[in-house]
Scaffold this active site. Structure first.
Site, short mmCIF file in Angstrom:
data_model
loop_
_atom_site.label_atom_id
_atom_site.label_comp_id
_atom_site.label_asym_id
_atom_site.label_seq_id
_atom_site.Cartn_x
_atom_site.Cartn_y
_atom_site.Cartn_z
CB VAL A 32 -0.97 0.00 1.21
CG1 VAL A 32 -0.21 0.07 2.52
CG2 VAL A 32 -1.97 1.15 1.10
CG PHE A 33 1.97 5.20 -2.64
CD1 PHE A 33 3.35 5.22 -2.54
CD2 PHE A 33 1.31 6.36 -3.05
CE1 PHE A 33 4.07 6.38 -2.83
CE2 PHE A 33 2.02 7.52 -3.34
CZ PHE A 33 3.40 7.53 -3.22
N GLY A 34 1.55 5.16 0.84
CA GLY A 34 1.18 6.28 1.69
C GLY A 34 1.68 7.59 1.12
CE1 TYR A 35 -2.95 11.13 -1.33
CE2 TYR A 35 -2.85 8.74 -1.59
CZ TYR A 35 -3.59 9.91 -1.54
OH TYR A 35 -4.95 9.88 -1.69
CD GLU A 114 -7.25 6.65 4.12
OE1 GLU A 114 -7.75 7.72 3.73
OE2 GLU A 114 -6.25 6.58 4.86
#
Length: 216
Positions: A32-35, A114
């Site tokens: 998973v990508f955290g931005y 989210e």
């Protein structure tokens, strides 16, 4: 990276369409990508992490927050990803690999975290770690607040207006301005040579408001 796919019927690991993302099944190696807040607030088990970027997007404070950094009566602002006109545009962040035994648990946790307008989809991730530089992780999960969700606020995109909204907002996760400051600090720590104009200009405007407020 394995090409074996998780059985999505059994594990409910199928991504949702956001219109601008390629939608496939999540791989058995679940990343998973955290931005946004996931860059510094990792409240789930991970196996490993890498710093890097995804292509074709811009990070923007275009999502109202009514559950974390604001309320229904006084929403805050948090980041989402919007498609970039320039295909070479990148968004820097952190990729987290989820342990196989915790995949379903973490996915459900992230979906809940989210829940205010974000959907998930899959894109390639490009690592900047010294031993992984240039390597692509196929099908990393990103959470994107689409324009169709009720809390999308990209039509109100003047930075001064956004700064005013953030300065006054406070939610269960704390002051909205803290979210901006922590994200800006994390970007400087992980990516010292990258200038995120939108984020850093917003940080500047908020600090100016803090000084004025302190000085009366």
């Amino acid at each position: 990276m394995t090409d074996t796919n998780i059985d999505t019927d059994e594990n409910n690991l199928q991504s949702l369409s956001t219109g601008d993302c390629v939608v496939n099944e999540i791989d058995s190696d679940f990343w998973v990508f955290g931005y946004g807040s996931l860059v510094w607030k990792v409240d789930f088990p991970i196996e490993t992490q890498q710093i890097g970027y995804i292509k074709g997007f811009q990070r923007r404070f275009y999502q109202n927050s009514i559950d974390h950094r604001g309320t229904v009566e006084k929403p805050g602002r948090v980041v989402t990803l919007v498609p970039a006109d320039d295909e070479t545009s990148v968004v820097y962040g952190v990729a987290y690999k989820i342990p196989k035994a915790k995949q379903q648990e973490v996915l459900e946790h992230l979906d809940y975290r989210e829940k205010n307008g974000y959907e998930r989809c899959l894109v390639p991730f490009y690592s900047l770690n010294a031993n992984k530089a240039g390597e692509s992780i196929r099908n990393i999960v990103i959470y994107v607040a689409t324009k169709e969700n009720d809390s999308y606020a990209g039509h109100k995109n003047d930075l001064n207006d956004i700064a005013n909204q953030i300065f006054e907002a406070h939610g269960p996760s704390g002051p909205n301005r803290e979210y901006v400051f922590r994200l800006a600090d994390a970007m400087r720590q992980f990516f010292p040579h990258h200038n995120d104009d939108h984020l850093f200009e917003l940080e500047k405007l908020l600090k100016e408001r803090e000084r004025k407020s302190f000085n009366g």
